[in-house]
Design a protein around this motif. Structure first.
Motif, PDB file in Angstrom:
ATOM      1  N   ALA A 110      -1.671  48.093  36.996  1.00 20.62           N
ATOM      2  CA  ALA A 110      -1.268  49.182  36.100  1.00 20.62           C
ATOM      3  C   ALA A 110       0.245  49.209  35.926  1.00 20.62           C
ATOM      4  O   ALA A 110       0.753  49.530  34.859  1.00 20.62           O
ATOM      5  CB  ALA A 110      -1.757  50.519  36.643  1.00 20.62           C
ATOM      6  N   PRO A 114       1.117  48.750  31.549  1.00 19.71           N
ATOM      7  CA  PRO A 114       0.804  50.158  31.250  1.00 19.71           C
ATOM      8  C   PRO A 114       0.023  50.264  29.936  1.00 19.71           C
ATOM      9  O   PRO A 114       0.477  49.761  28.915  1.00 19.71           O
ATOM     10  CB  PRO A 114       2.180  50.824  31.103  1.00 19.71           C
ATOM     11  CG  PRO A 114       3.179  49.827  31.590  1.00 19.71           C
ATOM     12  CD  PRO A 114       2.561  48.474  31.436  1.00 19.71           C
ATOM     13  N   GLN A 116      -2.234  52.617  27.078  1.00 18.17           N
ATOM     14  CA  GLN A 116      -2.585  53.915  26.513  1.00 18.17           C
ATOM     15  C   GLN A 116      -3.782  53.717  25.612  1.00 18.17           C
ATOM     16  O   GLN A 116      -3.757  52.839  24.745  1.00 18.17           O
ATOM     17  CB  GLN A 116      -1.433  54.435  25.648  1.00 18.17           C
ATOM     18  CG  GLN A 116      -0.331  55.094  26.410  1.00 18.17           C
ATOM     19  CD  GLN A 116      -0.719  56.471  26.912  1.00 18.17           C
ATOM     20  OE1 GLN A 116      -1.820  56.964  26.659  1.00 18.17           O
ATOM     21  NE2 GLN A 116       0.188  57.086  27.638  1.00 18.17           N
ATOM     22  N   GLN A 135      -5.041  63.363  35.156  1.00 21.62           N
ATOM     23  CA  GLN A 135      -4.921  61.896  35.076  1.00 21.62           C
ATOM     24  C   GLN A 135      -3.898  61.502  34.017  1.00 21.62           C
ATOM     25  O   GLN A 135      -3.101  60.594  34.222  1.00 21.62           O
ATOM     26  CB  GLN A 135      -6.268  61.265  34.730  1.00 21.62           C
ATOM     27  CG  GLN A 135      -7.166  61.125  35.949  1.00 21.62           C
ATOM     28  CD  GLN A 135      -8.582  60.707  35.583  1.00 21.62           C
ATOM     29  OE1 GLN A 135      -8.967  60.703  34.422  1.00 21.62           O
ATOM     30  NE2 GLN A 135      -9.362  60.370  36.592  1.00 21.62           N
ATOM     31  N   TRP A 139      -0.513  59.620  35.017  1.00 14.91           N
ATOM     32  CA  TRP A 139      -0.231  58.309  34.423  1.00 14.91           C
ATOM     33  C   TRP A 139       1.252  58.262  34.043  1.00 14.91           C
ATOM     34  O   TRP A 139       1.954  57.309  34.348  1.00 14.91           O
ATOM     35  CB  TRP A 139      -1.111  58.091  33.181  1.00 14.91           C
ATOM     36  CG  TRP A 139      -0.916  56.755  32.530  1.00 14.91           C
ATOM     37  CD1 TRP A 139      -1.679  55.640  32.736  1.00 14.91           C
ATOM     38  CD2 TRP A 139       0.080  56.377  31.577  1.00 14.91           C
ATOM     39  NE1 TRP A 139      -1.205  54.597  31.966  1.00 14.91           N
ATOM     40  CE2 TRP A 139      -0.130  55.022  31.254  1.00 14.91           C
ATOM     41  CE3 TRP A 139       1.149  57.049  30.976  1.00 14.91           C
ATOM     42  CZ2 TRP A 139       0.677  54.323  30.348  1.00 14.91           C
ATOM     43  CZ3 TRP A 139       1.953  56.350  30.082  1.00 14.91           C
ATOM     44  CH2 TRP A 139       1.709  55.014  29.774  1.00 14.91           C
ATOM     45  N   HIS A 143       4.412  56.091  35.890  1.00 18.81           N
ATOM     46  CA  HIS A 143       5.168  55.040  35.219  1.00 18.81           C
ATOM     47  C   HIS A 143       6.658  55.321  35.100  1.00 18.81           C
ATOM     48  O   HIS A 143       7.425  54.419  34.782  1.00 18.81           O
ATOM     49  CB  HIS A 143       4.572  54.732  33.844  1.00 18.81           C
ATOM     50  CG  HIS A 143       3.319  53.916  33.937  1.00 18.81           C
ATOM     51  ND1 HIS A 143       3.333  52.601  34.378  1.00 18.81           N
ATOM     52  CD2 HIS A 143       2.031  54.212  33.699  1.00 18.81           C
ATOM     53  CE1 HIS A 143       2.098  52.141  34.388  1.00 18.81           C
ATOM     54  NE2 HIS A 143       1.288  53.087  33.989  1.00 18.81           N
TER      55      HIS A 143
END
Ligand SMILES: Nc1ncnc2c1ncn2[C@@H]1O[C@H](COP(=O)(O)OP(=O)(O)O)[C@@H](O)[C@H]1O
Ligand SMILES: [Mg+2]
Length: 367
Positions: A110, A114, A116, A135, A139, A143
């Protein structure tokens, strides 16, 4: 960062395919059932070692095949190349490889890739349980804030310990008090990361949403999971007997939530599906801008079935916002004509046609 090349083997109905996508916009078109979503699912597997369509991975493996495998070559923000591989067999055996080494966890994937996702289920971010919004929030924090993962792991450990103590009372009170201190420290840390993140996200979200749709009075706020006026240790002490009855800890960052309201109402109860989708798109695009600002570089957008529920005006506005992110984007649609025009001349757009699990590139971004 972007995927410069990837190979998919034995995922759903897809033939073994190798793609060399554009670093920016990639459009996958084809009839229903041709395999478009499966391509996004494969990229998702490469980035997270899980699917967005089913909680189990067995259905993802092609019928009569022993395992599915995805390989990808990623160009990182600093120009270096990284090779990723994810494989999953019918017995549940998982192999994650990063640059020739076995990786310990999906978190490492991840971090490299990354992702989406914007798909027809995206409205659940507004309508669904708080867990989905946590979540989403985490996320973003993960990041941009390197301290988040260790703090979150400490929280999970302390929380497991406390919940087990609530149920079985294995430790004496003093030893448990030490664990509670650890729980509170990790909670404060997580809360401060999340708060800072929402503070940075809010103005970008509002600006992005404004470019998509006019929704006067829509507000985004953060609930940290316990009373904002009181310290967590006080809250825990006050709710001890109730926690013991329930057998788990009620207050804390494991209960955090994001609240989207329109005036006095929960936005999910007022907005149309299409409007909800635009709000979610604005949230996810705002997250991409924050990842771009952070040192890890850009994320990849998987946009499944873009035209569904969006009229032409909103579809164009969304495409423009995705284009302005300067990220790699994979968009699926049935009718490629809907997405062929309207991109800036200097944006590399690649088009792929998906048919019966086979993929042909119909327009090369380098042409
Ligand atoms: N494990 C599997 N093995 C082979 N085919 C599958 C498997 N799972 C699903 N399929 C088929 O793969 C096709 C791909 O579907 P999907 O990627 O959702 O298509 P699209 O997004 O283009 O509508 C469907 O026709 C489905 O029946
Ligand atoms: Mg689909």
């Amino acid at each position: 960062m972007s995927l410069t090349r990837f190979t998919i083997t034995a995922v759903r109905n897809l033939q073994t395919v190798s793609l060399t996508p554009s670093p920016r916009i990639n459009i996958l078109s084809g009839d229903n059932g041709s395999g478009k979503t499966s391509v996004l699912e494969a990229i998702h597997l490469l980035g997270l070692a899980r699917s967005f369509r089913s909680t189990r991975l067995l259905p993802v493996i092609q019928y009569e095949q022993a395992a599915c495998t995805i390989h990808g070559q990623v160009q990182l923000a600093d120009g270096r190349m990284s090779n990723l591989g994810v494989s999953r067999d019918r017995q549940g055996e998982f192999i994650i490889r990063i640059d020739g080494q076995n990786a310990r966890s999906a978190a490492q994937l991840a971090e490299t890739l990354p992702l989406q996702l914007i798909n027809p289920d995206s409205f659940r971010l507004l309508e669904g349980a708080p867990k989905i919004r946590r979540q989403f929030l985490d996320w973003g924090v993960f990041h941009v804030e390197p301290g988040f993962l260790p703090a979150w792991q400490r929280l999970q450990k302390a929380l497991r310990q406390r919940n087990s103590w609530l149920r079985h009372g294995t430790l004496d009170r003093a030893s448990q008090a030490a664990w509670d201190r650890e729980l509170c420290l990790a909670s404060e840390e997580i809360d401060s990361y999340r708060r800072a993140y929402i503070k940075a996200l809010k103005p970008i979200f509002e600006r992005t949403l404004n470019e998509l749709v006019e929704l006067e009075g829509l507000t985004l706020s953060y609930y940290r999971g316990w009373d904002k006026e009181r310290e967590l240790n006080t809250v825990l002490a006050n709710s001890l007997s109730r926690d013991q009855q329930l057998g788990h800890t009620q207050a804390g960052p494991q209960r955090a939530d994001l609240r989207l309201r329109l005036g006095a109402h929960n936005a999910a109860e007022i907005l149309s599906r299409g409007q909800q989708k635009l709000v979610v798109c604005a949230l996810r695009i705002a997250q991409g801008h924050l990842v771009n600002q952070a040192k890890q570089g850009q994320c990849i957008y998987l946009v499944d079935d873009l035209p569904s529920e969006l009229d032409e005006q909103h579809r164009r506005a969304l495409c423009r916002l995705l284009e302005d992110l300067h990220c790699q984007v994979f968009i699926t649609c049935v009718d490629h004509e809907l997405l062929r025009e309207g991109w800036r001349t200097d944006t590399p757009v690649a088009m792929f046609h998906v048919e019966h699990g086979g993929i042909t590139q119909t327009h090369d971004h380098q042409e």
